[in-house]
Write a protein that holds these residues in place. Structure first.
Motif, PDB file in Angstrom:
ATOM      1  N   THR A  40       0.839  -1.189   0.000  1.00 10.51           N
ATOM      2  CA  THR A  40       0.000   0.000   0.000  1.00 10.51           C
ATOM      3  C   THR A  40       0.881   1.249   0.000  1.00 10.51           C
ATOM      4  OG1 THR A  40      -1.842  -1.108   1.090  1.00 10.51           O
ATOM      5  CG2 THR A  40      -1.729   1.273   1.333  1.00 10.51           C
ATOM      6  N   VAL A  41       0.526   2.187  -0.855  1.00  7.29           N
ATOM      7  CA  VAL A  41       1.227   3.465  -0.939  1.00  7.29           C
ATOM      8  C   VAL A  41       0.390   4.501  -0.196  1.00  7.29           C
ATOM      9  CG1 VAL A  41       2.308   5.117  -2.516  1.00  7.29           C
ATOM     10  CG2 VAL A  41       1.888   2.774  -3.246  1.00  7.29           C
ATOM     11  N   VAL A  42       1.033   5.340   0.600  1.00  9.67           N
ATOM     12  CA  VAL A  42       0.323   6.336   1.405  1.00  9.67           C
ATOM     13  C   VAL A  42       1.011   7.685   1.297  1.00  9.67           C
ATOM     14  CG1 VAL A  42      -0.737   6.746   3.648  1.00  9.67           C
ATOM     15  CG2 VAL A  42       0.231   4.506   3.140  1.00  9.67           C
ATOM     16  N   THR A  43       0.223   8.744   1.161  1.00  9.64           N
ATOM     17  CA  THR A  43       0.790  10.087   1.195  1.00  9.64           C
ATOM     18  C   THR A  43      -0.235  11.048   1.786  1.00  9.64           C
ATOM     19  OG1 THR A  43       1.904  11.812  -0.080  1.00  9.64           O
ATOM     20  CG2 THR A  43       0.049  10.730  -1.144  1.00  9.64           C
ATOM     21  N   THR A  44       0.228  12.103   2.427  1.00 12.32           N
ATOM     22  CA  THR A  44      -0.679  13.072   3.031  1.00 12.32           C
ATOM     23  C   THR A  44      -0.238  14.483   2.672  1.00 12.32           C
ATOM     24  OG1 THR A  44      -1.833  13.616   5.102  1.00 12.32           O
ATOM     25  CG2 THR A  44       0.529  13.322   5.258  1.00 12.32           C
ATOM     26  N   ASP A  45      -1.204  15.375   2.458  1.00  7.08           N
ATOM     27  CA  ASP A  45      -0.932  16.778   2.128  1.00  7.08           C
ATOM     28  C   ASP A  45      -1.895  17.661   2.891  1.00  7.08           C
ATOM     29  OD1 ASP A  45       1.075  17.114  -0.116  1.00  7.08           O
ATOM     30  OD2 ASP A  45      -0.230  15.576  -0.970  1.00  7.08           O
ATOM     31  N   MET A  46      -1.403  18.811   3.331  1.00  5.12           N
ATOM     32  CA  MET A  46      -2.262  19.765   4.027  1.00  5.12           C
ATOM     33  C   MET A  46      -2.241  21.099   3.272  1.00  5.12           C
ATOM     34  SD  MET A  46      -2.055  21.035   8.006  1.00  5.12           S
ATOM     35  CE  MET A  46      -2.862  19.672   8.828  1.00  5.12           C
ATOM     36  N   ASP A  74       1.309  12.656  -6.002  1.00  7.62           N
ATOM     37  CA  ASP A  74       2.344  11.976  -5.203  1.00  7.62           C
ATOM     38  C   ASP A  74       2.240  10.455  -5.315  1.00  7.62           C
ATOM     39  OD1 ASP A  74       3.782  14.138  -4.168  1.00  7.62           O
ATOM     40  OD2 ASP A  74       2.375  14.416  -2.511  1.00  7.62           O
ATOM     41  N   ILE A  75       1.018   9.962  -5.367  1.00  5.01           N
ATOM     42  CA  ILE A  75       0.830   8.510  -5.526  1.00  5.01           C
ATOM     43  C   ILE A  75       1.315   8.077  -6.920  1.00  5.01           C
ATOM     44  CG2 ILE A  75      -0.891   6.659  -5.711  1.00  5.01           C
ATOM     45  CD1 ILE A  75      -0.681   7.482  -2.860  1.00  5.01           C
ATOM     46  N   ALA A  77       3.430   9.545  -8.739  1.00  5.89           N
ATOM     47  CA  ALA A  77       4.888   9.754  -8.846  1.00  5.89           C
ATOM     48  C   ALA A  77       5.673   8.577  -8.284  1.00  5.89           C
ATOM     49  CB  ALA A  77       5.281  11.046  -8.135  1.00  5.89           C
ATOM     50  N   MET A  78       5.012   7.683  -7.556  1.00  6.80           N
ATOM     51  CA  MET A  78       5.667   6.453  -7.087  1.00  6.80           C
ATOM     52  C   MET A  78       5.492   5.319  -8.103  1.00  6.80           C
ATOM     53  SD  MET A  78       6.937   7.318  -4.190  1.00  6.80           S
ATOM     54  CE  MET A  78       7.379   5.790  -3.341  1.00  6.80           C
ATOM     55  N   VAL A  86      -8.910   9.756   2.378  1.00  9.04           N
ATOM     56  CA  VAL A  86      -9.623  10.283   3.545  1.00  9.04           C
ATOM     57  C   VAL A  86      -9.305  11.776   3.621  1.00  9.04           C
ATOM     58  CG1 VAL A  86      -9.774   8.147   4.873  1.00  9.04           C
ATOM     59  CG2 VAL A  86      -7.754   9.600   5.113  1.00  9.04           C
ATOM     60  N   ALA A 132      -6.751  18.499   4.970  1.00  5.58           N
ATOM     61  CA  ALA A 132      -5.686  17.487   4.958  1.00  5.58           C
ATOM     62  C   ALA A 132      -6.225  16.254   4.248  1.00  5.58           C
ATOM     63  CB  ALA A 132      -5.245  17.141   6.375  1.00  5.58           C
ATOM     64  N   THR A 134      -5.352  12.431   2.689  1.00  7.87           N
ATOM     65  CA  THR A 134      -4.439  11.289   2.680  1.00  7.87           C
ATOM     66  C   THR A 134      -4.928  10.303   1.633  1.00  7.87           C
ATOM     67  OG1 THR A 134      -4.001  11.573   5.047  1.00  7.87           O
ATOM     68  CG2 THR A 134      -3.417   9.454   4.080  1.00  7.87           C
ATOM     69  N   LEU A 136      -4.458   6.594  -0.421  1.00  6.19           N
ATOM     70  CA  LEU A 136      -3.940   5.229  -0.374  1.00  6.19           C
ATOM     71  C   LEU A 136      -3.970   4.657  -1.785  1.00  6.19           C
ATOM     72  CD1 LEU A 136      -4.794   5.626   2.619  1.00  6.19           C
ATOM     73  CD2 LEU A 136      -5.450   3.229   2.640  1.00  6.19           C
TER      74      LEU A 136
END
Lengths: 309, 309
Positions: A40-46, A74-75, A77-78, A86, A132, A134, A136
């Motif tokens: 699972t790929v995870v990234t968060t931005d605010m 970002d997802i 880009a991986m 969420v 914010a 996030t 997945l």
């Protein structure tokens, strides 16, 4: 404020609801449950009102689209595929329910472009609107920033700088009606407010040695990738000059008295993908060399630095 | 501000770094990659300075612990096990680097209690400190709010109300030195600042029919579960009165002139687990009946409502 937290959550749940076999438990319990692959790929931005967006500069629809675009980029880009989001939001209480719904629709629309579903969130009170997000996703072999090799071609999926140009026009209250290049200015504004991200180009990058999205600008992101990979990123101004969009961006820059290379080199938030490898699709703008750092070669004047913090 | 966004990220990455075989790609790329099971549980929470915490009331360590505790409690309340966190933070720029590090250590310490690793995040600028935490975990069969059955015993892992008591003491600037029950007051303050969540009790709840954590208070959460399950939650004041901690909380309430049932029924943020089933561990406080809604039976006076928004 003519609505409660519960009203907001009900409205958002309606906007975000859709059939999705990946969802085991959706909005409404303590947490969501989704089926996932092994990795699972995870990234968060605010994004914070007054810093990353302004209500007088962007519609709530565009504000929602933009934060999700940044997050999904970002997802991608991986080398990964996003599945779920969420979203936590603080509201001041002076937003209308329609404003909040339009924000949610913007969030949802950008997610739908990538078949992504919003599965949960939090709604709280705060002194400004803060969002914010996030994301997945799933991935087999991730494409890292650290994989660039000496001899790699450096490519971008689009010319960066349009979002920085849009921000400049807004910050300086440029009247578009007076511009010869008002069409280019419109494009810049639109790219700032809610960037068009080339999600569809990313699958063709699956053989890239390294990849990132340009959230922080070409030179900063290039330097980060160069450091991670132990190489030098040499961007060639002559190659960039030959990009089919360069003339448009340059004419706008000249008309408003700006140096176009500041926008291209140091402006971020376009979420253009920057990748290195051999025979990649995209537009070639340079080569990976031995050494360190990142530069745009062949310029008489260095682009200004840029930091969002 | 004597530090850059880069400095902050380096410090946080050092605090959060630890060997974790579940991590494929950690902090530093566009996104993190973790190995996951077939079903992933996700929840997000946002805490805003001035609303959910105050810098003059809590140490940064406690602020960090509290938001993570709230977030992990949501994962546990699904009958799930948390694995990873991502954390997005807005900083005003007037925090010292030490303050930020202490916040990160609080985040990390609470996560470590549950063998959870922080794998990514975002650091931005904002007018107040805002923290958004997203937790990922794994689950076989989730325990939902909607599973309560008529005849179920209702149990809690601890007496709720301590956190609300602590908030009352802070908001009313009660001088603890003048209280006979100053020890109980200390406990209330501590529970408000960074709740002790009974993570270790949750595995014993695996046969619960329904479960939630009390983030919003006993009556609100009970009503939500009752509605989701199509039943009535009947909390029995006589049973609650017999909880070994009731006398302490009640003596504190009486000394400061408050109605203890307001704290127990309507105070949230203790993150006590509320579950229903047959023969569950925990302390029994009522029964699931036919009907709708939630009430505390046997009280002369109804507890006040409570909403965080």
């Amino acid at each position: 404020m003519e609505y409660s937290e519960g009203d907001v959550i009900v409205e958002l749940a309606l906007i975000f609801a859709r059939p999705d076999k990946r969802i085991v438990v959706g909005i409404g319990d303590d947490a969501a449950v989704v089926t996932t692959s092994h990795r699972t790929v995870v990234t968060t931005d605010m994004a914070v009102e007054g810093i990353h967006f302004r209500r007088e500069w962007s519609t709530p629809f565009d504000i929602g689209r933009r934060i999700v675009a940044a997050n999904l980029a970002d997802i991608f880009a991986m080398g990964a595929t996003p599945d779920h989001l969420v979203v936590a939001i603080s509201l001041t209480g002076d937003e209308t329910l329609d404003w909040i719904k339009e924000l949610a629709i913007g969030i949802d629309q950008e997610a739908r472009k990538c078949s992504v579903t919003i599965i949960g969130g939090d709604v709280v009170r705060g002194p400004v609107v803060t969002i914010a997000v996030t994301a997945l996703g799933r991935v087999g072999t991730p494409i890292l920033r650290s994989g660039a090799k000496v001899g790699d071609e450096i490519v971008v999926t689009n010319l960066p700088g349009w979002s920085a140009a849009g921000l400049f026009l807004l910050e300086n209250q440029i009247d578009l009606a007076n511009l010869v290049s008002s069409g280019h200015a419109q494009r810049a504004l639109s790219q700032y407010r809610a960037p068009l991200v080339a999600y569809e180009d990313v699958p063709f990058m699956r053989f890239a040695h390294s990849m990132s999205d340009l959230s922080d600008g070409l030179l900063i992101q290039g330097e980060q990738m160069a450091r991670a990979s132990g190489v030098k990123f040499n961007f060639d101004s002559q190659l960039i000059l030959s990009h089919p969009d360069f003339a448009e961006l340059n004419s706008l820059a000249q008309e408003v008295g700006e140096y176009v290379w500041d926008w291209i080199g140091a402006g971020g938030e376009d979420h253009v993908f920057l990748a290195t490898g051999i025979g990649l699709p995209g537009f070639e703008i340079g080569r990976v060399e031995e050494g360190e750092g990142a530069q745009i070669s062949g310029l008489m004047q260095e682009p200004k630095g840029f930091s969002h913090f």
